[in-house]
Design a protein around this motif. Structure first.
Motif, PDB file in Angstrom:
ATOM      1  N   SER A  32     -25.289  13.798  -1.143  1.00  0.00           N
ATOM      2  CA  SER A  32     -24.958  12.394  -1.340  1.00  0.00           C
ATOM      3  C   SER A  32     -25.448  11.946  -2.722  1.00  0.00           C
ATOM      4  O   SER A  32     -26.556  12.284  -3.133  1.00  0.00           O
ATOM      5  CB  SER A  32     -25.650  11.596  -0.226  1.00  0.00           C
ATOM      6  N   GLY A  33     -24.600  11.235  -3.426  1.00  0.00           N
ATOM      7  CA  GLY A  33     -25.003  10.716  -4.734  1.00  0.00           C
ATOM      8  C   GLY A  33     -24.873  11.719  -5.868  1.00  0.00           C
ATOM      9  O   GLY A  33     -25.374  11.488  -6.964  1.00  0.00           O
ATOM     10  N   SER A  34     -24.174  12.835  -5.640  1.00  0.00           N
ATOM     11  CA  SER A  34     -24.081  13.849  -6.696  1.00  0.00           C
ATOM     12  C   SER A  34     -22.924  13.578  -7.661  1.00  0.00           C
ATOM     13  O   SER A  34     -22.792  14.264  -8.672  1.00  0.00           O
ATOM     14  CB  SER A  34     -23.938  15.242  -6.079  1.00  0.00           C
ATOM     15  N   GLY A  35     -22.064  12.627  -7.322  1.00  0.00           N
ATOM     16  CA  GLY A  35     -20.981  12.272  -8.239  1.00  0.00           C
ATOM     17  C   GLY A  35     -19.603  12.712  -7.775  1.00  0.00           C
ATOM     18  O   GLY A  35     -18.644  12.683  -8.541  1.00  0.00           O
ATOM     19  N   LYS A  36     -19.484  13.067  -6.498  1.00  0.00           N
ATOM     20  CA  LYS A  36     -18.199  13.577  -5.987  1.00  0.00           C
ATOM     21  C   LYS A  36     -17.135  12.474  -6.014  1.00  0.00           C
ATOM     22  O   LYS A  36     -16.040  12.674  -6.550  1.00  0.00           O
ATOM     23  CB  LYS A  36     -18.361  14.111  -4.543  1.00  0.00           C
ATOM     24  N   SER A  37     -17.479  11.316  -5.441  1.00  0.00           N
ATOM     25  CA  SER A  37     -16.477  10.246  -5.376  1.00  0.00           C
ATOM     26  C   SER A  37     -16.130   9.743  -6.762  1.00  0.00           C
ATOM     27  O   SER A  37     -14.958   9.465  -7.045  1.00  0.00           O
ATOM     28  CB  SER A  37     -16.992   9.081  -4.517  1.00  0.00           C
ATOM     29  N   LEU A  38     -17.130   9.641  -7.628  1.00  0.00           N
ATOM     30  CA  LEU A  38     -16.852   9.170  -9.000  1.00  0.00           C
ATOM     31  C   LEU A  38     -15.870  10.116  -9.686  1.00  0.00           C
ATOM     32  O   LEU A  38     -14.972   9.675 -10.402  1.00  0.00           O
ATOM     33  CB  LEU A  38     -18.145   9.099  -9.813  1.00  0.00           C
TER      34      LEU A  38
END
Ligand SMILES: Nc1ncnc2c1ncn2[C@@H]1O[C@H](COP(=O)(O)OP(=O)(O)OP(=O)(O)O)[C@@H](O)[C@H]1O
Length: 364
Positions: A32-38
């Motif tokens: 979570s928060g690793s930048g996948k969605s971005l």
């Protein structure tokens, strides 16, 4: 084919995704928060990178330097959001037609929606609203809305995260069937390693906004490049030792006083190194056959977790009585656990196959 070189700074986060994916299903896997969605939003044109390029099948849809930044609808990208993001006040047919390009002639739109309803097996639900559908049906509508405009690439943002495990399994299978005819790149975002392995042929591991490793799912799982990748792919047993020349011109790693032979298959320098072995690759050895094995270790089970089909065993190599500490985690099938009459406190013989010990490069 999708080619990315993205750079975007946000307060407290720096996204630097470098990735090339062919016409296949690739998983973008990371915590979570690793930048996948971005990353997905940047590909779809919903956020703007500060610098970099995005190419879809050789076509530049974004190039900060050249001032190219195509609008989302001109990129030919289908995006399925995590929560499906269906319009609650539109019917299934209405949601599907929203995915069509503006200005599509009415008769063409009707035909295409009909085709999609057929593909999704939702013909009898055309006039239903999202709240009248099951989770799986909603997912199909979201997928249909992304596919209806004939996208060149498809982006799936955690499409199964909202579902319970039993439904998830069925829907993974369904989704793979529905996507069998899709010819372009499919990028699936997930923070579930098993899902990445089940769905994708290639896995890219993202952490802290950077791709740590990309490769075939086997490669990423069995040949993690660095300790960080090994930690993300649940390699579990990371052994820090000293590399030295073995007796037959091969390499040994001296770990906790044991000389472990390792198949390095390349260059290696003597000195401190880290290597890993997955819990399922550690072999339990019958005591009467122990002498025939290489990299043999003796230990004691200090803790175990029964998981139905298999057990996780935590083995300490020392004779001390520190029950909390263990040196190796091992995964064994329940049948073998039963046959060997394993239990906490039992002494066991282990072998670490040289071809399963994998050398890790230092983290950058
Ligand atoms: N608009 C924003 N402004 C500032 N920071 C943001 C913004 N959007 C996301 N971030 C930060 O960027 C990082 C990456 O976010 P992102 O949503 O891409 O993570 P993720 O890997 O998709 O996580 P998850 O699996 O939880 O969805 C996070 O630390 C997040 O807080």
């Amino acid at each position: 084919m999708l080619e990315l070189a993205l750079d975007r700074r946000l307060s407290g986060f720096h996204l630097r995704t470098q990735l090339t994916v062919g016409d296949e299903i690739a998983a973008l896997y990371g915590p979570s928060g690793s930048g996948k969605s971005l990353t997905l939003l940047a590909i779809a044109g919903l956020i703007r990178p500060t610098s970099g390029t995005i190419r879809i099948n050789g076509r530049t849809v974004f190039d900060a330097h050249a001032g190219i930044d195509l609008a989302p609808h001109l990129r030919h990208v289908g995006l399925v959001f995590q929560d499906y993001a269906l319009f609650p006040h539109k019917t299934v047919a209405g949601n599907l037609s929203f995915g069509l390009a503006r200005g599509t002639p009415k008769n063409k739109a009707i035909d295409r929606v009909g085709e999609m309803l057929h593909l999704l097996r939702l013909e009898s639900f055309a006039q239903h609203y999202p709240h009248q559908l099951s989770g799986g049906q909603r997912q199909r509508v979201a997928l249909g809305r992304a596919l209806i405009g004939h996208p060149e690439i498809l982006l799936l943002d955690e499409p199964f995260s909202a579902l319970d495990p039993a439904v998830r399994e069925t829907l993974r299978r369904e989704l793979l069937q529905m996507l069998a005819d899709f010819k372009g790149t499919i990028l699936l975002v997930t923070h579930d390693l098993q899902e990445a392995y089940l769905m994708a042929s290639t896995i890219a591991i993202l952490d802290g906004g950077t791709v740590l490793q990309k490769g075939s799912r086997e490669e990423v799982l069995h040949q993690p490049r660095t300790r960080r990748v090994a930690e993300h792919t649940a390699a579990k047993n990371i052994l820090r030792g000293i590399a030295c020349h073995g007796q037959e011109g091969d390499w040994d790693i001296v770990w906790r006083g044991h000389h472990l032979r390792i198949d390095v298959g390349g260059q290696m320098a003597p000195g401190e190194v880290e290597c890993c072995i997955r819990p399922e690759d550690v072999r339990l050895v019958w005591p009467d056959r122990a002498e025939q094995r290489v990299n043999l270790l003796r230990g004691r089970i200090v803790h175990e977790i029964g998981r139905g089909l298999d057990y996780l065993l935590f083995v300490s190599l020392s004779d001390g009585d520190d029950r909390g500490k263990y040196d190796l985690e091992i995964q064994v099938r329940s049948r073998l656990h039963h046959l060997m009459m394993l239990h906490v406190g039992k002494e066991v013989w282990l072998s670490l196959p040289p071809d399963r010990l994998h050398l890790l490069q230092p983290d950058e």
